[in-house]
Every structure is written in C-alpha cells, then in structure tokens.
Scaffold this motif. Structure first.
Motif, mmCIF file in Angstrom:
data_model
loop_
_atom_site.group_PDB
_atom_site.id
_atom_site.type_symbol
_atom_site.label_atom_id
_atom_site.label_comp_id
_atom_site.label_asym_id
_atom_site.label_seq_id
_atom_site.Cartn_x
_atom_site.Cartn_y
_atom_site.Cartn_z
ATOM 1 N N LEU A 57 0.733 -1.239 -0.010
ATOM 2 C CA LEU A 57 0.366 -0.204 -0.121
ATOM 3 C C LEU A 57 0.756 1.587 0.243
ATOM 4 C CD1 LEU A 57 -2.684 -1.989 1.827
ATOM 5 C CD2 LEU A 57 -3.087 0.337 1.039
ATOM 6 N N THR A 58 0.369 2.522 -0.994
ATOM 7 C CA THR A 58 1.172 3.853 -0.613
ATOM 8 C C THR A 58 -0.091 4.449 -1.262
ATOM 9 O OG1 THR A 58 1.112 3.042 -3.629
ATOM 10 C CG2 THR A 58 2.521 2.589 -1.932
ATOM 11 N N GLY A 59 -0.038 5.668 -0.926
ATOM 12 C CA GLY A 59 -0.590 6.658 -0.635
ATOM 13 C C GLY A 59 -0.699 8.111 -1.401
ATOM 14 N N ILE A 60 -1.363 8.945 -1.763
ATOM 15 C CA ILE A 60 -1.264 10.148 -2.133
ATOM 16 C C ILE A 60 -2.184 11.002 -1.298
ATOM 17 C CG2 ILE A 60 -0.173 9.750 -4.421
ATOM 18 C CD1 ILE A 60 -3.171 10.247 -5.367
ATOM 19 N N ASP A 61 -1.754 12.534 -0.978
ATOM 20 C CA ASP A 61 -2.777 13.329 -0.777
ATOM 21 C C ASP A 61 -2.998 14.586 -1.105
ATOM 22 O OD1 ASP A 61 -5.009 12.464 1.726
ATOM 23 O OD2 ASP A 61 -4.611 14.686 1.559
ATOM 24 N N VAL A 62 -3.557 15.694 -1.095
ATOM 25 C CA VAL A 62 -3.018 17.169 -1.144
ATOM 26 C C VAL A 62 -2.908 17.646 -0.148
ATOM 27 C CG1 VAL A 62 -5.273 16.932 -3.100
ATOM 28 C CG2 VAL A 62 -5.558 17.564 -0.354
ATOM 29 N N LEU A 63 -2.708 16.869 1.210
ATOM 30 C CA LEU A 63 -2.295 17.548 2.449
ATOM 31 C C LEU A 63 -1.387 16.660 2.809
ATOM 32 C CD1 LEU A 63 -5.351 18.304 4.769
ATOM 33 C CD2 LEU A 63 -4.427 19.804 3.725
ATOM 34 N N MET A 136 -22.321 14.197 10.388
ATOM 35 C CA MET A 136 -20.764 13.855 10.377
ATOM 36 C C MET A 136 -19.158 14.460 9.839
ATOM 37 S SD MET A 136 -21.983 9.791 9.783
ATOM 38 C CE MET A 136 -22.701 10.151 8.232
ATOM 39 N N ASP A 137 -19.403 15.206 8.421
ATOM 40 C CA ASP A 137 -18.512 15.621 7.327
ATOM 41 C C ASP A 137 -18.143 16.753 8.538
ATOM 42 O OD1 ASP A 137 -17.088 14.580 5.543
ATOM 43 O OD2 ASP A 137 -18.304 15.329 3.920
ATOM 44 N N TYR A 138 -19.416 17.615 8.765
ATOM 45 C CA TYR A 138 -18.533 18.524 9.484
ATOM 46 C C TYR A 138 -17.752 18.365 10.707
ATOM 47 C CZ TYR A 138 -17.740 23.383 12.246
ATOM 48 O OH TYR A 138 -17.555 24.771 12.448
ATOM 49 N N VAL A 139 -18.213 17.559 11.374
ATOM 50 C CA VAL A 139 -17.280 17.164 12.891
ATOM 51 C C VAL A 139 -16.038 16.507 12.539
ATOM 52 C CG1 VAL A 139 -17.489 15.292 14.783
ATOM 53 C CG2 VAL A 139 -19.669 17.127 13.963
ATOM 54 N N GLY A 140 -16.221 15.351 11.520
ATOM 55 C CA GLY A 140 -15.450 14.478 11.108
ATOM 56 C C GLY A 140 -13.994 15.268 10.624
ATOM 57 N N ASN A 141 -14.208 16.602 9.925
ATOM 58 C CA ASN A 141 -12.456 17.299 9.182
ATOM 59 C C ASN A 141 -12.664 18.882 9.353
ATOM 60 O OD1 ASN A 141 -12.551 14.445 7.449
ATOM 61 N ND2 ASN A 141 -14.724 14.063 6.710
ATOM 62 N N ALA A 142 -14.039 18.690 9.778
ATOM 63 C CA ALA A 142 -13.701 20.703 8.885
ATOM 64 C C ALA A 142 -12.589 20.793 10.408
ATOM 65 C CB ALA A 142 -14.786 21.511 10.418
ATOM 66 N N HIS A 143 -12.212 20.606 11.441
ATOM 67 C CA HIS A 143 -11.049 20.820 12.409
ATOM 68 C C HIS A 143 -9.786 20.573 11.726
ATOM 69 C CE1 HIS A 143 -12.024 17.480 13.594
ATOM 70 N NE2 HIS A 143 -11.174 16.960 14.614
ATOM 71 N N GLY A 145 -9.218 20.880 8.897
ATOM 72 C CA GLY A 145 -8.564 21.877 7.097
ATOM 73 C C GLY A 145 -9.410 21.533 6.239
ATOM 74 N N VAL A 146 -10.467 20.147 6.200
ATOM 75 C CA VAL A 146 -10.206 19.457 4.736
ATOM 76 C C VAL A 146 -11.814 20.103 4.367
ATOM 77 C CG1 VAL A 146 -11.514 17.428 4.320
ATOM 78 C CG2 VAL A 146 -10.302 17.023 6.335
ATOM 79 N N VAL A 147 -11.402 20.383 2.878
ATOM 80 C CA VAL A 147 -12.569 20.898 1.643
ATOM 81 C C VAL A 147 -13.471 20.180 1.533
ATOM 82 C CG1 VAL A 147 -13.132 21.634 -0.613
ATOM 83 C CG2 VAL A 147 -10.854 22.137 0.609
ATOM 84 N N LEU A 148 -15.428 20.512 2.232
ATOM 85 C CA LEU A 148 -16.084 20.649 2.442
ATOM 86 C C LEU A 148 -17.352 20.576 1.467
ATOM 87 C CD1 LEU A 148 -15.974 20.835 6.584
ATOM 88 C CD2 LEU A 148 -15.956 18.958 5.633
#
Length: 211
Positions: A57-63, A136-143, A145-148
């Motif tokens: 497994l390898t990964g890519i990410d914008v952050l 769910m998206d806001y609680v899990g990701n907003a803090h 800095g993920v684009v929502l």
C-alpha cells in the motif's frame, strides 16, 4: 460541539477506522499493489497491511504530513501522479464526496488501475440523509482543514457512474456497523457503502494493448 468533537476523536473515530480496515482488507486481492488516494496519515492503510501483509500500500494526498504510516506522495487533487496501468487497485475511502466532480478522480483510477477500484463513500438516500451526512462530515473533518463541498451522490448516481466507466460491481455493502450502539441507527443505516469494482473485460484488454 467541543464535547461532540472529543467523543468523536476519542472513541468513534478509532472504532470506525478498525471496522473499515476489516471490510476493506477482505476485499483486496492477494499480493496486490494498492494506491490509497486521499490517504491522510495512512493509518487505515497500515491497519489493512497488518491484516494482509502480502499487499503493498502506498498513498497520495493533497495535504502533506510530517509523519505517515505508509509512503505518501503529494498530488493536486485531480490527476493521479502515476503512469497508466501502474497499480492493481486504486482505493478511495471517504474522498470522492470531498471533490466537486468525483468523475475526474474515478476516470483517473480507471486509467491507473490494472484490476479494479475499491470505494468507501456515502449515499444520499433516505430520510434527512443530506443533513445527517453534513453533520458527520463537519464533525469529522472541519477541524482538520478538509474541504467540505458536501457533494453526496444518491445510490443511483453511483451506479450510473460505474456503468459509464465500465466498472463492474462485484461487491456492494451498505451495512457496515461503523458506529457503536444507537449511533449506528442514526449515522450508519444505509448512508455508507463499500463497493468492490472490477475493470470490464474491454477496459482490461485495452490496458493490455497499451502495455
């Protein structure tokens, strides 16, 4: 929201990652090379690898993160920085609904993958599905800095996309049991799915011709 955030980070998130790892590890082919798109710190991928040590497994990410559990490369969020037919499976875990147009990355996955695509995402079906997913998206990701963009597709839209891309649905699971007890009745139900997708014979043969 502070208390909700603490409960999510301290208990819900940990359980969810391990349950997801169980589902995804089962659906990956033996000795496969897998690209995890939008992998974050790679924790989920590393848990999968522990269960399936023959898989790479390898990964890519914008952050970019200082520390990751698997090798991670940066990318621009649209083009996968790999040649055609370079990995067996491309994996998206709760990534595509964070894009304005999921088809861009799905087409890239078909270009890069030799065998198939594995997706965990959401379906906007059922009573108040949109508001529940946004919460769910806001609680899990907003803090983080993920684009929502809250771009949730209904199940029919996912299936039409797979048909357009000539991806055959081999497994579709929408009972994942991600959350503890009563929380799963509200935030689980059929809002989540895992899909194991296989390149069609036509697409696979086109890839072979390119090789």
């Amino acid at each position: 929201m502070g208390l909700i955030q603490k409960v999510h980070d301290g208990y819900v998130h940990g359980r969810r990652v391990h349950v997801l790892a169980d589902h995804l590890a089962e659906l990956l082919p033996s000795d496969a090379s897998v690209l995890d798109v939008g992998c974050g710190d790679g924790l989920l991928a590393s848990l999968i690898q522990q269960q399936r040590p023959g898989i790479t497994l390898t990964g890519i990410d914008v952050l970019e993160r200082e520390k990751t559990h698997i090798p991670v490369r940066p990318f621009d969020g649209q083009r996968i920085p790999l040649p055609d037919d370079s990995v067996d499976v491309v994996m998206f875990v709760d990534v595509l609904h964070h894009t304005e147009d999921p088809m861009i990355l799905l087409r890239e996955a078909v270009r890069v993958a030799r065998r198939g695509v594995l997706i965990k995402d959401h379906t906007r079906d059922g009573l108040l599905a949109g508001p529940r997913l946004r919460f769910m998206d806001y609680v899990g990701n907003a803090h983080h800095g993920v684009v929502l963009p809250y771009n949730y597709w209904p199940g029919d839209r996912w299936r039409s996309a797979f048909q357009e891309l000539e991806l055959a649905v081999r497994v579709w699971r929408d009972t994942l049991r991600l959350y503890p007890g009563p929380a799963d009745w509200i935030f689980g139900s059929s809002l989540h799915f895992v899909a194991q997708l296989e390149l069609s014979q036509v697409t696979a043969s086109q890839h072979s011709v390119r090789d």
